[in-house]
Design an enzyme around this catalytic site. Sequence first.
Site, short mmCIF file in Angstrom:
data_model
loop_
_atom_site.label_atom_id
_atom_site.label_comp_id
_atom_site.label_asym_id
_atom_site.label_seq_id
_atom_site.Cartn_x
_atom_site.Cartn_y
_atom_site.Cartn_z
CB CYS A 6 -0.90 -0.04 1.25
SG CYS A 6 -1.70 1.52 1.61
CB CYS A 9 1.22 0.85 4.37
SG CYS A 9 -0.35 0.45 5.17
CG HIS A 48 -3.81 -1.31 5.01
ND1 HIS A 48 -3.53 -0.45 3.98
CD2 HIS A 48 -4.73 -2.18 4.52
CE1 HIS A 48 -4.24 -0.79 2.92
NE2 HIS A 48 -4.98 -1.84 3.23
CG ASN A 89 -13.28 11.09 -2.30
OD1 ASN A 89 -14.36 11.68 -2.27
ND2 ASN A 89 -12.16 11.66 -2.72
N GLY A 95 -15.10 8.15 -5.96
CA GLY A 95 -13.81 8.39 -6.61
C GLY A 95 -12.62 8.06 -5.76
CB THR A 97 -7.66 7.16 -6.55
OG1 THR A 97 -7.13 8.16 -5.66
CG2 THR A 97 -8.66 7.79 -7.50
CG HIS A 100 -3.96 3.54 4.15
ND1 HIS A 100 -2.86 2.85 4.65
CD2 HIS A 100 -4.37 4.33 5.15
CE1 HIS A 100 -2.64 3.22 5.91
NE2 HIS A 100 -3.55 4.13 6.23
CG HIS A 102 -7.14 9.10 2.09
ND1 HIS A 102 -7.16 7.85 1.50
CD2 HIS A 102 -7.58 9.97 1.15
CE1 HIS A 102 -7.59 7.97 0.26
NE2 HIS A 102 -7.86 9.25 0.01
CG HIS A 104 -9.11 14.33 0.53
ND1 HIS A 104 -8.18 14.45 -0.49
CD2 HIS A 104 -9.66 13.10 0.38
CE1 HIS A 104 -8.17 13.35 -1.21
NE2 HIS A 104 -9.06 12.51 -0.71
#
Length: 119
Positions: A6, A9, A48, A89, A95, A97, A100, A102, A104
């Site tokens: 990943c 990671c 992860h 997302n 979307g 992509t 892992h 996250h 924003h």
Amino acid sequence: MAARDCIFCRVAREEPPGQIIYRDDRVFVIRDIQPQAPVHLLILPLHHMASLAYVGPGQEQMMGHIFLVAEEMARREEVTVSGYRLVVNQGFDAGQTVDHTHVHLLGGEPLLPLGNNRS
Ligand code: AMP
Ligand code: ZN
């Protein structure tokens, strides 16, 4: 995908070094490689987790902690008063992509209203 393969990671393991701007025992923060606003950070769990679909009991504290760290980072980037947006997302339609999960953090200029999603 194994944590070994990943990309986030790998960043967490400092491969390559120097990307992490904040780290504690649960999360880390990096700058997005393709910023969509003057301030565009990613807040991520150290362990992860492919997406929010995998969040479960026992992770409430970590998920809440992400929001506290986001606000702390916003303060450091001086966008708390002007305003910022947190976005996750989740999956194909949104979307996502990188598998892992996250959050924003976007700010530093007026952002398009969410209403622009539908015409
Ligand atoms: P998402 O579309 O929500 O999965 O967001 C993935 C984000 O990760 C995108 O905004 C990418 O620009 C960003 N990204 C991908 N690879 C890296 C990387 N190595 N370092 C920093 N940001 C990255
Ligand atoms: Zn990962």
